[in-house]
Design an enzyme around this catalytic site. Structure first.
Site, mmCIF file in Angstrom:
data_model
loop_
_atom_site.group_PDB
_atom_site.id
_atom_site.type_symbol
_atom_site.label_atom_id
_atom_site.label_comp_id
_atom_site.label_asym_id
_atom_site.label_seq_id
_atom_site.Cartn_x
_atom_site.Cartn_y
_atom_site.Cartn_z
ATOM 1 C CB ALA A 250 -1.007 0.020 1.154
ATOM 2 C CB ALA A 251 4.485 2.010 -0.110
ATOM 3 N N GLY A 252 2.372 2.625 -2.541
ATOM 4 C CA GLY A 252 2.181 3.344 -3.711
ATOM 5 C C GLY A 252 0.846 3.954 -3.878
ATOM 6 C CG ASP A 253 -2.362 1.196 -3.477
ATOM 7 O OD1 ASP A 253 -2.206 1.353 -4.786
ATOM 8 O OD2 ASP A 253 -2.754 0.146 -3.093
ATOM 9 N NE ARG A 287 1.970 3.815 11.006
ATOM 10 C CZ ARG A 287 1.269 5.100 10.864
ATOM 11 N NH1 ARG A 287 -0.105 5.001 10.255
ATOM 12 N NH2 ARG A 287 1.242 6.155 11.566
#
Length: 304
Positions: A250-253, A287
């Site tokens: 989810a880093a890019g999101d 996280r």
């Protein structure tokens, strides 16, 4: 406050934490197991909302326990969920994620109800799109729905943001011509342009090739290096924040949702919006999980 609408995927994520990735044919013990909200579309919507944007979602879930969980999660974020349709006799999208001790991940996705985000569903929520400032889409739901949504957005003067993920080799010319902003990572950029990102010059060349395909603003996310952007006669690198990553899911999101919450419609604050997105994703990678890891506006603003 921007009004951001996301069209795309809703998945329930199952994550296994492992010491290292298993080799083919190998059985290993996991360190931890948990489920959480996910799906690139839903993640981007949560990131946008937690950064203060008025956020709406267009998507689909199955008439099952996972769908109920995901609907309640997104509704609990105070996202406008009126555009989420329940599909009978179909499963809610699922993702199965393995994360190793270095923070790298391996993801398998079952699309399920996400394949029902079609032109007909989009037409039902035309007014939601037309009332937006930005419309975000990815490649985890039916492409026909995304194409129609982008057509409606362009007709209404809504800026479109395409995250070409998961990576595909060919994007239709029609969709690219309707795309104002494209945000690929290194792998996606190389696959779309055929250019290997070996140095600054090749990154710039790849960005220009994407612009030649019809996109106005190109942002290439470069992991720990940050991001490169090209818009008209403006271009440059915006540095990332150095942190120890434990899970890059989810880093890019997070970057895209946070970025869209801050960008002016005339693109006058590109570097500021990218920097804000970089701050948000730097918190996410520290996280575990997809949506549980996405930060709130007050946390992001604390980063100097």
């Amino acid at each position: 406050m921007n009004h951001v609408t996301v069209i795309g995927s809703i998945n329930l994520d199952t994550t296994l934490r492992v010491k290292e990735m298993p080799k083919p044919g190998e059985t290993i013990h996991a360190i931890e197991h948990f489920t959480a909200g996910g799906g690139k579309g839903a993640n981007q919507g949560v990131a946008s909302k937690r950064s203060g944007a008025n956020t709406s979602f267009i998507g689909a879930i199955g008439n099952d326990a996972a769908g109920k969980v995901m609907f309640e999660l997104l509704e609990g974020e105070e996202i406008n969920v009126s555009g989420i349709k329940t599909i009978d006799n179909e499963s809610t999208g699922q993702a199965f994620i393995t994360v190793d001790e270095s923070g790298e991940n391996s993801i398998m996705i079952y699309a399920g109800a996400n394949n029902h985000v079609t032109e007909n569903l989009v037409e039902d929520y035309k007014q939601v799109i037309e009332s937006s400032d930005f419309l975000i889409a990815q490649f985890e739901s039916a492409i026909s729905g995304t194409l129609r949504a982008f057509q409606l957005a362009k007709e209404a003067g809504v800026k479109t943001i395409l995250n070409p993920a998961p990576a595909v080799k060919h994007i239709s010319d029609e969709l690219l011509k309707l795309t104002d902003i494209i945000v690929p990572n290194e792998t996606e950029t190389e696959l779309i342009t055929g250019i290997s990102l070996d140095d600054d010059q090749s990154i710039e060349l790849a960005a220009k090739k994407l612009q030649e395909l019809g996109v106005e603003l190109v942002i290439i996310t470069l992991g720990s290096r940050g991001a490169y952007y090209n818009f008209g006669d403006q271009s440059g690198f915006v540095s990332a924040y150095k942190v120890k990553a434990v899970d890059t899911t989810a880093a890019g999101d997070t970057f895209i949702g946070a970025f869209a919450s801050r960008l002016e419609k005339d693109f006058s604050n590109i570097e500021e919006a990218i920097d804000y997105g970089n701050k948000a994703s730097s918190l996410t990678v520290q996280r575990y999980g997809a949506q549980p890891s996405i930060p709130f506006e007050n946390e992001i603003k604390e980063i100097k």
